[in-house]
Scaffold this motif. Structure first.
Motif, PDB file in Angstrom:
ATOM      1  N   SER A  25       0.950  -1.179  -0.153  1.00 32.87           N
ATOM      2  CA  SER A  25       0.111  -0.027  -0.053  1.00 32.87           C
ATOM      3  C   SER A  25       0.818   1.346   0.118  1.00 32.87           C
ATOM      4  O   SER A  25       1.867   1.179   0.351  1.00 32.87           O
ATOM      5  N   GLY A  26       0.185   2.459  -0.226  1.00 33.05           N
ATOM      6  CA  GLY A  26       0.781   3.526  -0.407  1.00 33.05           C
ATOM      7  C   GLY A  26       1.482   3.941  -1.938  1.00 33.05           C
ATOM      8  O   GLY A  26       0.689   3.693  -2.893  1.00 33.05           O
ATOM      9  N   ARG A  27       2.628   4.588  -2.047  1.00 34.91           N
ATOM     10  CA  ARG A  27       2.976   4.909  -3.541  1.00 34.91           C
ATOM     11  C   ARG A  27       3.714   4.009  -3.928  1.00 34.91           C
ATOM     12  O   ARG A  27       4.892   3.706  -4.125  1.00 34.91           O
ATOM     13  N   THR A  28       2.941   3.005  -4.738  1.00 34.08           N
ATOM     14  CA  THR A  28       3.470   1.895  -5.199  1.00 34.08           C
ATOM     15  C   THR A  28       3.469   1.943  -6.854  1.00 34.08           C
ATOM     16  O   THR A  28       3.861   0.921  -7.470  1.00 34.08           O
ATOM     17  N   LEU A  29       3.424   2.978  -7.430  1.00 31.65           N
ATOM     18  CA  LEU A  29       3.378   2.911  -8.722  1.00 31.65           C
ATOM     19  C   LEU A  29       4.784   2.860  -9.235  1.00 31.65           C
ATOM     20  O   LEU A  29       4.769   2.601 -10.527  1.00 31.65           O
ATOM     21  N   SER A  30       5.759   3.001  -8.557  1.00 31.68           N
ATOM     22  CA  SER A  30       7.284   3.023  -9.052  1.00 31.68           C
ATOM     23  C   SER A  30       7.772   1.651  -8.700  1.00 31.68           C
ATOM     24  O   SER A  30       9.026   1.702  -8.550  1.00 31.68           O
ATOM     25  N   THR A  31       6.987   0.790  -8.577  1.00 32.34           N
ATOM     26  CA  THR A  31       7.485  -0.597  -8.329  1.00 32.34           C
ATOM     27  C   THR A  31       8.250  -1.249  -9.418  1.00 32.34           C
ATOM     28  O   THR A  31       7.453  -1.160 -10.534  1.00 32.34           O
ATOM     29  N   TYR A  32       9.440  -1.776  -9.084  1.00 30.92           N
ATOM     30  CA  TYR A  32      10.098  -2.236 -10.282  1.00 30.92           C
ATOM     31  C   TYR A  32      10.109  -4.028 -10.072  1.00 30.92           C
ATOM     32  O   TYR A  32       9.885  -4.851 -10.903  1.00 30.92           O
ATOM     33  N   ALA A  33      10.214  -4.319  -8.562  1.00 29.94           N
ATOM     34  CA  ALA A  33      10.008  -5.731  -8.555  1.00 29.94           C
ATOM     35  C   ALA A  33       9.587  -5.916  -7.072  1.00 29.94           C
ATOM     36  O   ALA A  33       9.421  -5.199  -6.186  1.00 29.94           O
ATOM     37  N   MET A  34       8.963  -7.112  -6.824  1.00 31.17           N
ATOM     38  CA  MET A  34       8.481  -7.606  -5.542  1.00 31.17           C
ATOM     39  C   MET A  34       9.040  -8.920  -5.345  1.00 31.17           C
ATOM     40  O   MET A  34       9.255  -9.899  -6.241  1.00 31.17           O
ATOM     41  N   GLY A  35       9.747  -9.047  -4.268  1.00 33.17           N
ATOM     42  CA  GLY A  35      10.562 -10.269  -3.784  1.00 33.17           C
ATOM     43  C   GLY A  35       9.998 -10.991  -2.547  1.00 33.17           C
ATOM     44  O   GLY A  35       9.586 -10.358  -1.405  1.00 33.17           O
ATOM     45  N   TRP A  36      10.442 -12.372  -2.309  1.00 35.33           N
ATOM     46  CA  TRP A  36      10.323 -12.954  -1.181  1.00 35.33           C
ATOM     47  C   TRP A  36      11.791 -13.411  -0.609  1.00 35.33           C
ATOM     48  O   TRP A  36      12.404 -14.068  -1.356  1.00 35.33           O
ATOM     49  N   PHE A  37      11.953 -13.319   0.478  1.00 38.55           N
ATOM     50  CA  PHE A  37      13.332 -13.738   1.147  1.00 38.55           C
ATOM     51  C   PHE A  37      12.791 -14.458   2.316  1.00 38.55           C
ATOM     52  O   PHE A  37      11.586 -14.422   2.913  1.00 38.55           O
ATOM     53  N   ARG A  38      13.660 -15.447   2.900  1.00 28.84           N
ATOM     54  CA  ARG A  38      13.381 -16.092   4.057  1.00 28.84           C
ATOM     55  C   ARG A  38      14.715 -16.171   5.135  1.00 28.84           C
ATOM     56  O   ARG A  38      15.739 -16.017   4.563  1.00 28.84           O
ATOM     57  N   GLN A  39      14.390 -16.181   6.375  1.00 28.47           N
ATOM     58  CA  GLN A  39      15.413 -16.581   7.237  1.00 28.47           C
ATOM     59  C   GLN A  39      15.150 -17.480   8.203  1.00 28.47           C
ATOM     60  O   GLN A  39      14.235 -17.410   9.261  1.00 28.47           O
ATOM     61  N   GLY A  40      15.886 -18.551   8.106  1.00 30.77           N
ATOM     62  CA  GLY A  40      15.813 -19.735   9.205  1.00 30.77           C
ATOM     63  C   GLY A  40      16.651 -19.200  10.356  1.00 30.77           C
ATOM     64  O   GLY A  40      17.402 -18.529  10.340  1.00 30.77           O
ATOM     65  N   SER A  41      16.317 -20.234  11.611  1.00 37.21           N
ATOM     66  CA  SER A  41      16.949 -19.789  12.891  1.00 37.21           C
ATOM     67  C   SER A  41      18.412 -20.015  12.801  1.00 37.21           C
ATOM     68  O   SER A  41      18.803 -20.974  12.425  1.00 37.21           O
TER      69      SER A  41
END
Length: 120
Positions: A25-41
């Motif tokens: 949400s918010g000012r999203t018009l300039s989005t180039y990419a969305m990503g998922w990352f993860r961090q295990g214990s």
């Protein structure tokens, strides 16, 4: 400002599936990419998958390729979904959604994270 909210984490047995969602949400018009990352214990954060605007091309890490699918509603939407199939205990981690704006070299906005726990 852009805000990211993840949902959909939980507890699942090995071989099961989960679907994570990330709403921007918010000012999203300039989005180039969305990503998922993860961090295990006890582990460093690692890249999982990304999707780019406007074409929707995707990239996956080798560890999830063929099991995870990243999608979005449309080129006009900045909500993304990570479908995770055949989950394994090594997929247990906190999963973070992130956004990269046009012109930036890195992901500059991060969600709060959602826990995924896979039991054997």
């Amino acid at each position: 400002q852009v805000q990211l909210v993840e949902s959909g984490g939980g507890l699942v047995q090995a071989g099961g599936s989960l679907r994570l969602s990330c709403a921007a949400s918010g000012r999203t018009l300039s989005t180039y990419a969305m990503g998922w990352f993860r961090q295990g214990s006890g582990k460093e954060r690692e890249f999982v998958a990304s999707i780019r605007w406007p074409g929707g091309s995707t990239t996956y890490s080798e560890s999830v390729k063929g099991r995870f699918t990243l999608s979005r509603d449309s080129a006009k939407s900045t909500s993304v979904y990570l479908r995770m199939n055949n989950l394994q205990p090594e997929d247990t981690a906190v999963y973070y959604c992130a956004r990269q704006r046009i012109g930036a070299s890195t992901y500059g906005r991060w969600g709060q994270g959602t826990q995924v726990t896979v039991t054997s």
